[in-house]
Design an enzyme around this catalytic site. Structure first.
Site, PDB file in Angstrom:
ATOM      1  N   LYS A  95       0.809  -1.221   0.000  1.00  9.86           N
ATOM      2  CA  LYS A  95       0.000   0.000   0.000  1.00  9.86           C
ATOM      3  C   LYS A  95       0.842   1.271   0.000  1.00  9.86           C
ATOM      4  CE  LYS A  95      -4.047  -2.007   0.007  1.00  9.86           C
ATOM      5  NZ  LYS A  95      -5.097  -1.807  -0.982  1.00  9.86           N
TER       6      LYS A  95
HETATM    7  N1  PMP Z   1      -3.244  -8.260   1.315  1.00 12.30           N
HETATM    8  C1  PMP Z   1      -3.222  -7.381   2.314  1.00 12.30           C
HETATM    9  C2  PMP Z   1      -2.483  -7.743   3.541  1.00 12.30           C
HETATM   10  C3  PMP Z   1      -3.891  -6.157   2.224  1.00 12.30           C
HETATM   11  O1  PMP Z   1      -3.856  -5.285   3.242  1.00 12.30           O
HETATM   12  C4  PMP Z   1      -4.609  -5.883   1.039  1.00 12.30           C
HETATM   13  C5  PMP Z   1      -5.389  -4.617   0.917  1.00 12.30           C
HETATM   14  N2  PMP Z   1      -6.257  -4.363   1.965  1.00 12.30           N
HETATM   15  C6  PMP Z   1      -4.625  -6.852   0.025  1.00 12.30           C
HETATM   16  C7  PMP Z   1      -3.923  -8.014   0.188  1.00 12.30           C
HETATM   17  C8  PMP Z   1      -5.443  -6.691  -1.209  1.00 12.30           C
HETATM   18  O2  PMP Z   1      -4.993  -5.669  -2.020  1.00 12.30           O
HETATM   19  P1  PMP Z   1      -6.000  -4.859  -2.896  1.00 12.30           P
HETATM   20  O3  PMP Z   1      -6.718  -3.913  -1.967  1.00 12.30           O
HETATM   21  O4  PMP Z   1      -5.132  -4.157  -3.850  1.00 12.30           O
HETATM   22  O5  PMP Z   1      -6.957  -5.782  -3.538  1.00 12.30           O
END
Ligand code: PMP
Length: 335
Positions: free
Chosen positions: A50
């Site tokens: 992120k």
């Molecule tokens: N894995 C983790 C640990 C996350 O925090 C997130 C996002 N909340 C994701 C996967 C999924 O990513 P995305 O929001 O881009 O689908």
């Protein structure tokens, strides 16, 4: 002696975002007789993928004059986006208020507070439209806070763009265009959509596979275009599955959504640690489980190089997932 490839001095930790290692997973490569790599996003400064998203969104908003000194950044987050917001806000001097589900790992919430964020814990059981849900609370804070900047990771097109320009571009270059399959868990769907779109534009034959959890609305939406609001997400794995359809989730570029198994995913995450020394979060285990299930479903599929997204570090889930003996049903009521 000048050391080749050594990075120059950074002006801030933000310059350490991205360019994460792509590591061969030797056990999976051997098991499936193809090349399997993991993209280790824990190497980002706040130990998750992120950082790429938040850095991109904030930088763009600043350049376009939508985010100015003195403003407060607000969002609803399972923790990782919040941590990236808290880090960028700390370095750039913004205030931030984050709404999180009370099921988020305790380590993540403490970390948010250590970084100086104001954290509002909201009941995980609240439906998206409930005024107490973390979505509604974030909107209320935006409405009531003077000079609020709503980062809006679920519906902000720049979230999609961040992965398109950063993760997608980086994977294409790192693999010299040899990647044939990209597998990522989805929550907002930003990773799988932005990265997948970039890769498909480079080579339409690349398969984009999404790991989703039981009870999530994403797989049914991908398969029949409908939003089943009544479904109940049944997973202790943060970052896998969703209860709304974020507009950053671009279903049309996804070839297949695989429903993962919670316990198998946790075991896969533990195997990554035991076999490869990669200490990753539960959603990384989910990507491995999805890959294995995909390979079982399509035994004749030609896989040259599969890349699995490993979004964050396992240390964030010491109590929740890595404590020995934790079974998904122990934690399932938390989500
Ligand atoms: N894995 C983790 C640990 C996350 O925090 C997130 C996002 N909340 C994701 C996967 C999924 O990513 P995305 O929001 O881009 O689908």
């Amino acid at each position: 002696m000048k050391i080749k490839g050594l990075k120059p001095l950074y002006n801030s930790l933000l310059e350490g975002i991205g360019n994460t290692p792509l590591v061969r997973l030797n056990n999976l490569s051997k098991e499936f007789n193809c090349e399997v790599y993991g993209k280790i996003e824990a190497f980002n400064p706040s130990m998750s993928i992120k950082d790429r998203v938040v850095d991109y969104i904030i930088d763009k908003a600043e350049r376009e004059g939508r985010l100015k000194p003195g403003m407060t950044i607000v969002d609803a987050t399972s923790g990782n986006t919040g941590l990236s917001i808290a880090l960028v806000a700390l370095i750039k001097g913004y205030k931030c208020i984050l709404t999180v589900k009370d099921s988020s790992a305790a380590e993540k919430i403490t970390q948010l507070q250590l970084y100086g964020a104001r954290v509002i814990k909201c009941p995980a059981k609240a439906k998206p439209k409930d005024p107490l849900s973390y979505y509604s609370m974030a909107q209320k804070i935006v409405d009531e806070t003077p000079n609020a900047f709503f980062l809006d990771q679920n519906h902000n097109d720049n979230h999609f763009q961040a992965h398109y320009h950063s993760t997608g571009n980086e994977l294409w270059q790192q693999t010299d265009g040899r990647i044939t399959h990209f597998i990522s868990s989805a929550s907002t769907g930003g990773t799988v959509s932005g990265t997948g779109t970039y890769l498909k534009e480079k080579n339409p034959k690349i398969k984009i596979i999404c790991a989703d959890s039981k009870g999530s609305v994403l797989k049914p939406f991908h398969e029949d275009g409908k939003y089943y609001e009544e479904l109940k997400k049944q997973t202790p794995l943060e970052g896998v599955g969703k209860d709304i359809i974020p507009s950053v989730f671009r279903s049309s570029i996804i070839d297949e959504c695989m429903e993962i198994d919670n316990d198998a995913s946790i075991e896969c995450a533990k195997d990554l640690l035991r076999q490869e020394g990669i200490f990753a979060g539960g959603s990384s285990g989910a990507a491995v489980d999805a890959f294995k299930k995909y390979m079982q479903k399509y035994p004749d599929e030609k896989v040259g190089m599969a890349v699995l997204s490993f979004p964050d570090h396992g240390i964030k889930y010491m109590a929740k997932l890595y404590k020995s003996g934790v079974k998904s049903e122990d934690a399932a009521d938390l989500i």
